[in-house]
Design a protein around this motif. Structure first.
Motif, PDB file in Angstrom:
ATOM      1  N   ASN A  19      10.503  19.304 -23.224  1.00  0.00           N
ATOM      2  CA  ASN A  19      11.454  18.305 -22.778  1.00  0.00           C
ATOM      3  C   ASN A  19      11.298  17.054 -23.635  1.00  0.00           C
ATOM      4  O   ASN A  19      10.209  16.587 -23.873  1.00  0.00           O
ATOM      5  N   SER A  20      12.408  16.510 -24.115  1.00  0.00           N
ATOM      6  CA  SER A  20      12.340  15.373 -25.016  1.00  0.00           C
ATOM      7  C   SER A  20      11.918  14.088 -24.304  1.00  0.00           C
ATOM      8  O   SER A  20      11.374  13.191 -24.914  1.00  0.00           O
ATOM      9  N   THR A  21      12.170  13.993 -22.994  1.00  0.00           N
ATOM     10  CA  THR A  21      11.743  12.804 -22.274  1.00  0.00           C
ATOM     11  C   THR A  21      10.385  13.072 -21.647  1.00  0.00           C
ATOM     12  O   THR A  21      10.213  14.023 -20.895  1.00  0.00           O
ATOM     13  N   PRO A  22       9.416  12.246 -21.953  1.00  0.00           N
ATOM     14  CA  PRO A  22       8.082  12.472 -21.383  1.00  0.00           C
ATOM     15  C   PRO A  22       8.102  12.226 -19.877  1.00  0.00           C
ATOM     16  O   PRO A  22       8.742  11.307 -19.395  1.00  0.00           O
ATOM     17  N   THR A  23       7.429  13.087 -19.167  1.00  0.00           N
ATOM     18  CA  THR A  23       7.354  12.914 -17.722  1.00  0.00           C
ATOM     19  C   THR A  23       5.934  12.539 -17.353  1.00  0.00           C
ATOM     20  O   THR A  23       4.986  12.946 -17.998  1.00  0.00           O
ATOM     21  N   ILE A  24       5.833  11.771 -16.325  1.00  0.00           N
ATOM     22  CA  ILE A  24       4.515  11.340 -15.877  1.00  0.00           C
ATOM     23  C   ILE A  24       3.977  12.390 -14.917  1.00  0.00           C
ATOM     24  O   ILE A  24       4.696  12.891 -14.067  1.00  0.00           O
ATOM     25  N   LYS A  25       2.746  12.737 -15.101  1.00  0.00           N
ATOM     26  CA  LYS A  25       2.132  13.771 -14.277  1.00  0.00           C
ATOM     27  C   LYS A  25       1.354  13.122 -13.142  1.00  0.00           C
ATOM     28  O   LYS A  25       0.771  12.056 -13.320  1.00  0.00           O
ATOM     29  N   PRO A  26       1.343  13.787 -11.996  1.00  0.00           N
ATOM     30  CA  PRO A  26       0.504  13.265 -10.923  1.00  0.00           C
ATOM     31  C   PRO A  26      -0.946  13.248 -11.378  1.00  0.00           C
ATOM     32  O   PRO A  26      -1.375  14.117 -12.113  1.00  0.00           O
ATOM     33  N   GLY A  27      -1.659  12.260 -10.966  1.00  0.00           N
ATOM     34  CA  GLY A  27      -3.050  12.156 -11.381  1.00  0.00           C
ATOM     35  C   GLY A  27      -3.722  11.045 -10.632  1.00  0.00           C
ATOM     36  O   GLY A  27      -3.275  10.635  -9.574  1.00  0.00           O
ATOM     37  N   ILE A  28      -4.762  10.532 -11.211  1.00  0.00           N
ATOM     38  CA  ILE A  28      -5.469   9.423 -10.593  1.00  0.00           C
ATOM     39  C   ILE A  28      -5.269   8.208 -11.482  1.00  0.00           C
ATOM     40  O   ILE A  28      -5.803   8.130 -12.583  1.00  0.00           O
ATOM     41  N   TYR A  29      -4.469   7.292 -10.996  1.00  0.00           N
ATOM     42  CA  TYR A  29      -4.201   6.062 -11.713  1.00  0.00           C
ATOM     43  C   TYR A  29      -5.035   4.918 -11.143  1.00  0.00           C
ATOM     44  O   TYR A  29      -5.419   4.006 -11.859  1.00  0.00           O
ATOM     45  N   PHE A  30      -5.292   4.973  -9.833  1.00  0.00           N
ATOM     46  CA  PHE A  30      -6.035   3.927  -9.152  1.00  0.00           C
ATOM     47  C   PHE A  30      -7.138   4.559  -8.332  1.00  0.00           C
ATOM     48  O   PHE A  30      -6.928   5.581  -7.682  1.00  0.00           O
ATOM     49  N   ASP A  31      -8.316   3.948  -8.347  1.00  0.00           N
ATOM     50  CA  ASP A  31      -9.426   4.498  -7.579  1.00  0.00           C
ATOM     51  C   ASP A  31      -9.292   4.126  -6.100  1.00  0.00           C
ATOM     52  O   ASP A  31      -8.524   3.251  -5.724  1.00  0.00           O
ATOM     53  N   MET A  32     -10.048   4.812  -5.285  1.00  0.00           N
ATOM     54  CA  MET A  32      -9.943   4.654  -3.839  1.00  0.00           C
ATOM     55  C   MET A  32     -10.367   3.256  -3.397  1.00  0.00           C
ATOM     56  O   MET A  32      -9.821   2.734  -2.422  1.00  0.00           O
ATOM     57  N   ASN A  33     -11.285   2.633  -4.099  1.00  0.00           N
ATOM     58  CA  ASN A  33     -11.727   1.287  -3.738  1.00  0.00           C
ATOM     59  C   ASN A  33     -10.565   0.298  -3.796  1.00  0.00           C
ATOM     60  O   ASN A  33     -10.323  -0.458  -2.849  1.00  0.00           O
ATOM     61  N   LEU A  34      -9.826   0.297  -4.902  1.00  0.00           N
ATOM     62  CA  LEU A  34      -8.673  -0.585  -5.055  1.00  0.00           C
ATOM     63  C   LEU A  34      -7.608  -0.275  -4.002  1.00  0.00           C
ATOM     64  O   LEU A  34      -7.084  -1.168  -3.345  1.00  0.00           O
ATOM     65  N   VAL A  35      -7.303   0.994  -3.849  1.00  0.00           N
ATOM     66  CA  VAL A  35      -6.275   1.402  -2.882  1.00  0.00           C
ATOM     67  C   VAL A  35      -6.675   0.985  -1.474  1.00  0.00           C
ATOM     68  O   VAL A  35      -5.847   0.505  -0.697  1.00  0.00           O
ATOM     69  N   SER A  36      -7.943   1.123  -1.147  1.00  0.00           N
ATOM     70  CA  SER A  36      -8.429   0.752   0.176  1.00  0.00           C
ATOM     71  C   SER A  36      -8.262  -0.746   0.431  1.00  0.00           C
ATOM     72  O   SER A  36      -7.828  -1.159   1.518  1.00  0.00           O
ATOM     73  N   LEU A  37      -8.591  -1.563  -0.548  1.00  0.00           N
ATOM     74  CA  LEU A  37      -8.447  -3.014  -0.400  1.00  0.00           C
ATOM     75  C   LEU A  37      -6.981  -3.419  -0.227  1.00  0.00           C
ATOM     76  O   LEU A  37      -6.652  -4.257   0.613  1.00  0.00           O
ATOM     77  N   ILE A  38      -6.108  -2.804  -1.009  1.00  0.00           N
ATOM     78  CA  ILE A  38      -4.672  -3.092  -0.890  1.00  0.00           C
ATOM     79  C   ILE A  38      -4.147  -2.594   0.455  1.00  0.00           C
ATOM     80  O   ILE A  38      -3.359  -3.268   1.115  1.00  0.00           O
ATOM     81  N   HIS A  39      -4.608  -1.421   0.869  1.00  0.00           N
ATOM     82  CA  HIS A  39      -4.182  -0.855   2.149  1.00  0.00           C
ATOM     83  C   HIS A  39      -4.558  -1.785   3.301  1.00  0.00           C
ATOM     84  O   HIS A  39      -3.755  -2.020   4.212  1.00  0.00           O
ATOM     85  N   GLN A  40      -5.767  -2.341   3.268  1.00  0.00           N
ATOM     86  CA  GLN A  40      -6.198  -3.253   4.319  1.00  0.00           C
ATOM     87  C   GLN A  40      -5.309  -4.489   4.377  1.00  0.00           C
ATOM     88  O   GLN A  40      -5.030  -5.008   5.456  1.00  0.00           O
ATOM     89  N   GLU A  41      -4.861  -4.956   3.230  1.00  0.00           N
ATOM     90  CA  GLU A  41      -4.043  -6.165   3.173  1.00  0.00           C
ATOM     91  C   GLU A  41      -2.568  -5.900   3.527  1.00  0.00           C
ATOM     92  O   GLU A  41      -1.932  -6.734   4.159  1.00  0.00           O
TER      93      GLU A  41
END
Length: 143
Positions: A19-41
């Motif tokens: 495919n000529s357009t690059p697609t983003i694959k699911p993966g790990i972009y953010f660690d659980m620590n960051l996500v947890s802090l944002i989730h709390q807020e």
């Protein structure tokens, strides 16, 4: 001639062009620590109530049964959060991540482009200013 007959009945599969357009694959972009802090807020304030693991999956573009639903009158702050996450990513596909997360949250790119800097503008509301300070503090503590 025999091979040409076989090719008619059993065609050789040709290699598919990527495919000529690059697609983003699911993966790990953010660690659980960051996500947890944002989730709390942000959980049940900027977004409808989500479990921490669902929030993690959604931010990392992984399959999830939940949906990222922005609460009424919280779009500007969500745009700022997406901007901060975008700036935190250090990869080539971060603009594709942003496009995917905006689509997931139901935010139009034009709206995002006009609103993501409002919480840190010259005259932000108190609520926007407080939110920006909290999010900035989260990211500053990780650096």
């Amino acid at each position: 001639t025999f091979i040409s007959l076989l090719d008619n009945y059993f065609p050789v599969e040709k290699k598919k062009t990527p495919n000529s357009t690059p697609t983003i694959k699911p993966g790990i972009y953010f660690d659980m620590n960051l996500v947890s802090l944002i989730h709390q807020e942000c959980n049940n304030i900027q977004f409808e109530n989500l479990s921490e693991t669902d929030f993690y999956a959604l931010l990392n573009l992984q399959p999830c049964n939940s949906r990222l639903t922005v609460k009424d009158r919280e779009g500007i702050r969500v745009c700022f959060l997406i901007y901060k996450l975008y700036e935190f990513l250090k990869m080539d596909s971060r603009s594709q991540w942003r496009t995917s997360i905006l689509l997931s949250a139901g935010i139009k790119e034009d709206y995002y482009n006009s609103k993501y800097k409002v919480p840190v503008s010259e005259f932000p509301s108190r609520k926007n200013e407080r939110f920006a300070e909290c999010i900035d503090q989260i990211f500053d503590n990780l650096s």
